[in-house]
Design a protein around this motif. Sequence first.
Motif, PDB file in Angstrom:
ATOM      1  N   LEU A  74       9.943  -4.904  -3.475  1.00  0.00           N
ATOM      2  CA  LEU A  74      10.910  -5.279  -2.450  1.00  0.00           C
ATOM      3  C   LEU A  74      12.195  -4.483  -2.610  1.00  0.00           C
ATOM      4  O   LEU A  74      12.547  -4.070  -3.701  1.00  0.00           O
ATOM      5  N   GLU A  86       1.656  -8.406   9.271  1.00  0.00           N
ATOM      6  CA  GLU A  86       2.369  -7.335   8.569  1.00  0.00           C
ATOM      7  C   GLU A  86       2.182  -7.463   7.061  1.00  0.00           C
ATOM      8  O   GLU A  86       2.013  -6.452   6.362  1.00  0.00           O
ATOM      9  N   ARG A 129       0.515  -4.822   4.208  1.00  0.00           N
ATOM     10  CA  ARG A 129       1.348  -4.335   3.116  1.00  0.00           C
ATOM     11  C   ARG A 129       0.992  -5.025   1.797  1.00  0.00           C
ATOM     12  O   ARG A 129       1.851  -5.193   0.923  1.00  0.00           O
ATOM     13  N   ARG A 130      -0.262  -5.379   1.641  1.00  0.00           N
ATOM     14  CA  ARG A 130      -0.665  -6.119   0.447  1.00  0.00           C
ATOM     15  C   ARG A 130      -0.309  -5.384  -0.837  1.00  0.00           C
ATOM     16  O   ARG A 130       0.236  -5.986  -1.783  1.00  0.00           O
ATOM     17  N   GLU A 131      -0.615  -4.119  -0.907  1.00  0.00           N
ATOM     18  CA  GLU A 131      -0.354  -3.363  -2.132  1.00  0.00           C
ATOM     19  C   GLU A 131       1.136  -3.332  -2.470  1.00  0.00           C
ATOM     20  O   GLU A 131       1.515  -3.312  -3.644  1.00  0.00           O
ATOM     21  N   GLU A 132       1.945  -3.336  -1.460  1.00  0.00           N
ATOM     22  CA  GLU A 132       3.395  -3.248  -1.646  1.00  0.00           C
ATOM     23  C   GLU A 132       4.014  -4.590  -2.038  1.00  0.00           C
ATOM     24  O   GLU A 132       4.987  -4.629  -2.816  1.00  0.00           O
ATOM     25  N   LEU A 133       3.457  -5.701  -1.515  1.00  0.00           N
ATOM     26  CA  LEU A 133       4.153  -6.979  -1.613  1.00  0.00           C
ATOM     27  C   LEU A 133       3.445  -8.080  -2.393  1.00  0.00           C
ATOM     28  O   LEU A 133       4.075  -9.091  -2.717  1.00  0.00           O
ATOM     29  N   GLU A 134       2.178  -7.911  -2.718  1.00  0.00           N
ATOM     30  CA  GLU A 134       1.451  -9.013  -3.355  1.00  0.00           C
ATOM     31  C   GLU A 134       2.113  -9.461  -4.658  1.00  0.00           C
ATOM     32  O   GLU A 134       2.125 -10.653  -4.986  1.00  0.00           O
ATOM     33  N   TRP A 135       2.689  -8.537  -5.398  1.00  0.00           N
ATOM     34  CA  TRP A 135       3.310  -8.886  -6.676  1.00  0.00           C
ATOM     35  C   TRP A 135       4.451  -9.880  -6.525  1.00  0.00           C
ATOM     36  O   TRP A 135       4.766 -10.634  -7.459  1.00  0.00           O
ATOM     37  N   CYS A 165       8.824  -8.651   6.224  1.00  0.00           N
ATOM     38  CA  CYS A 165       7.687  -8.265   7.072  1.00  0.00           C
ATOM     39  C   CYS A 165       8.080  -8.223   8.544  1.00  0.00           C
ATOM     40  O   CYS A 165       7.650  -7.328   9.285  1.00  0.00           O
ATOM     41  N   HIS A 175       9.828  -5.169   9.749  1.00  0.00           N
ATOM     42  CA  HIS A 175       8.881  -4.088  10.053  1.00  0.00           C
ATOM     43  C   HIS A 175       8.117  -4.364  11.349  1.00  0.00           C
ATOM     44  O   HIS A 175       7.944  -3.465  12.173  1.00  0.00           O
ATOM     45  N   GLU A 221      15.008   1.545   7.130  1.00  0.00           N
ATOM     46  CA  GLU A 221      13.940   2.043   8.004  1.00  0.00           C
ATOM     47  C   GLU A 221      14.307   2.096   9.479  1.00  0.00           C
ATOM     48  O   GLU A 221      13.817   2.939  10.224  1.00  0.00           O
TER      49      GLU A 221
END
Length: 205
Positions: free
Chosen positions: A1, A82, A86-92, A119, A122, A168
């Motif tokens: 994040l 969204e 963006r699972r790889e970016e936000l799952e943690w 999310c 975006h 962004e």
Amino acid sequence: LAAATVACAAAGAGGEAPGNAFLVGETAPAELRFGLLPVAGDGRCLFRSLVAARALASGAARPDAKTETAAADELRAAALTELKARREELEWALERPWDEYLRNMAQTAAWGGEIELLCLSHALREQIAVYIPIEKYGEPWPDQQRGVVALPQGEVAVAQIALYGEDEYPPPDVSECDAAALTSLLFDGVGHYQGLAPLAAQAKL
């Protein structure tokens, strides 16, 4: 994040903001003036607040209750779509296992928070500003965006604690409007969000 997002979580949990994560400019910006857009605390508060605030920021009137509820549920669905992308970016950053989090957030009574705001910045491709009462946050940084929310019982000083989508997406046309025209929300520091509207739009509240 983004740093501001993580910092918002720390502030909401009663922690201190790390470093300069809340800084929004190199010089002190002019104080903004807002009207409050109250929303019910029914689990949809974040999404209802966004619907109402986006309407007023765009110069439109606030939707009626039925339309606002339907639009809030659409925003919840958009946030989930969204998030899945963006699972790889936000799952943690999720507080629950992935599948459990998605099932819970799909319920209309589930509270949205910083993940959903990120999310939706975006999904909507726009900046979303979040403010908190200074009395709950503490003295802002000198160059942190500040504002005043006009209430029937008086004015409440607020400070911006996050600006989702800042890196962004461009703000509204700065040649015609200022930061007050951003979609802006008020966070109570615990879990409830309400919409903010530029005072110039008060007649449409």
